[in-house]
Write a protein that holds these residues in place. Sequence first.
Motif, short mmCIF file in Angstrom:
data_model
loop_
_atom_site.label_atom_id
_atom_site.label_comp_id
_atom_site.label_asym_id
_atom_site.label_seq_id
_atom_site.Cartn_x
_atom_site.Cartn_y
_atom_site.Cartn_z
N MET A 1 114.01 -21.30 -29.67
CA MET A 1 114.76 -22.47 -29.24
C MET A 1 116.02 -22.04 -28.47
SD MET A 1 116.30 -25.51 -31.61
CE MET A 1 114.71 -25.77 -32.39
N ARG A 2 116.20 -22.58 -27.25
CA ARG A 2 117.32 -22.14 -26.42
C ARG A 2 118.28 -23.28 -26.07
NH1 ARG A 2 116.27 -17.07 -24.49
NH2 ARG A 2 114.12 -16.35 -24.63
N SER A 3 117.85 -24.53 -26.08
CA SER A 3 118.71 -25.61 -25.60
C SER A 3 119.86 -25.86 -26.58
CB SER A 3 117.90 -26.89 -25.42
OG SER A 3 117.60 -27.49 -26.66
N THR A 4 120.97 -26.35 -26.03
CA THR A 4 122.14 -26.68 -26.85
C THR A 4 121.79 -27.75 -27.88
OG1 THR A 4 123.65 -26.14 -25.05
CG2 THR A 4 124.50 -27.57 -26.79
N GLY B 1 118.84 -28.44 -29.09
CA GLY B 1 117.92 -27.87 -30.07
C GLY B 1 118.64 -27.05 -31.12
N ARG B 2 119.60 -26.24 -30.69
CA ARG B 2 120.35 -25.43 -31.65
C ARG B 2 121.18 -26.32 -32.58
NH1 ARG B 2 121.28 -22.35 -26.96
NH2 ARG B 2 123.41 -23.15 -26.80
N LEU C 1 118.87 -27.91 -35.17
CA LEU C 1 118.47 -26.94 -36.18
C LEU C 1 119.62 -26.68 -37.16
CD1 LEU C 1 116.25 -25.04 -37.19
CD2 LEU C 1 117.15 -23.29 -35.64
N GLU C 2 120.84 -26.60 -36.66
CA GLU C 2 121.99 -26.38 -37.53
C GLU C 2 122.20 -27.56 -38.49
OE1 GLU C 2 126.76 -25.26 -37.33
OE2 GLU C 2 125.76 -26.07 -35.57
N CYS D 1 112.19 -26.87 -34.72
CA CYS D 1 112.03 -25.99 -33.56
C CYS D 1 110.88 -26.45 -32.67
CB CYS D 1 111.80 -24.56 -34.02
SG CYS D 1 113.25 -23.73 -34.69
N TRP E 1 112.05 -29.53 -30.57
CA TRP E 1 112.97 -29.26 -29.46
C TRP E 1 112.45 -28.21 -28.50
CZ3 TRP E 1 114.87 -32.23 -33.28
CH2 TRP E 1 115.72 -33.27 -32.88
N ASP E 2 111.45 -27.43 -28.91
CA ASP E 2 110.75 -26.60 -27.93
C ASP E 2 109.97 -27.48 -26.96
OD1 ASP E 2 111.70 -24.22 -28.87
OD2 ASP E 2 109.93 -23.75 -30.06
#
Length: 306
Positions: free
Chosen positions: A2-5, A7-8, A11-12, A70, A73-74
């Motif tokens: 996962m790379r998008s803001t 998405g992160r 996940l948090e 993940c 948002w992937d």
Amino acid sequence: MMRSTLGRAALELSSEYGLPVFPCAPRTKTPLLGPLTRDGTRWVKGRDLESDVGTRGSFHRASTHPEQVCAWWDRWPDANIGVRLGGTLRLGMIEGDNPTANARIERMAMPWAPTWQYRSSRGINRVVRVPVDIHERPVRNAFEADIGVGFEIKTGGGFFVAPPSIHPTGHVYEWCAGRAPADIDLAGMPGTIAEEVRRIDARGVVRVESAPLPLHAESFDAVRTLDALRFLDADDYETWRDAGLALKHTGDASSRGVWDAWSASSHKYDAVGQSAAWSAFRPTSITVASIFHHAQSAGWSVRKAA
């Protein structure tokens, strides 16, 4: 990976703070997930999931599981972050929907315990933990006699869009300084607001004729069962009925409160019909095990709820 803001951030919120999240269409509050069927599979009108956006009950599919978050948002890296209200965390929201309501909230907020706050497109929203004697409802308008509608109290049966989601106007939702989940613990609903909710409910605007949901039960795990139920669609009649039959089968005094709390998340909820159905239920072969079975098929984890 996962790379998008967004998405992160999703996940948090889910893995670090236990918030059940789900994806909304970019720059909207429209859920990207369809509701669940009785057997726990997704219900889709067209060939793809996107063809069924905005259907009721989709926030029931919110998850705290990292793999699921993940995967969402992937697939949709620009999706806004929906957070389900209510549930085992008893998440609630205090928000103003117009300048008059926001001014009233700000005047009242001075003595309140600090809690999570974020800036939406219309003002500052406050996330709180709802007392156990207050039942889940999508929205109540407080102090209507004084200011009209707009001072909204949400105690479940819905969701909010969390930072750093983006409003259609381009406004980026952001946590207030020192009031993000990383900065401060979630506070309980202020006493003045809780009392206003109880007054509204006592007037019959929202009436639930049942015992409040307990925090714990010795012979029946109310918290775990309610956590599993949030993966099922209370809008679906057969799912609603079978859950009630299974809960009444337990014979536990708290089971009615669990059924009511979950049922109230549906737009079809009717307190009178709820009581009539409960009284009419007779023992069947349906047990609470069926709730756990369908919930696990929908992505619920007994380990996460433990």
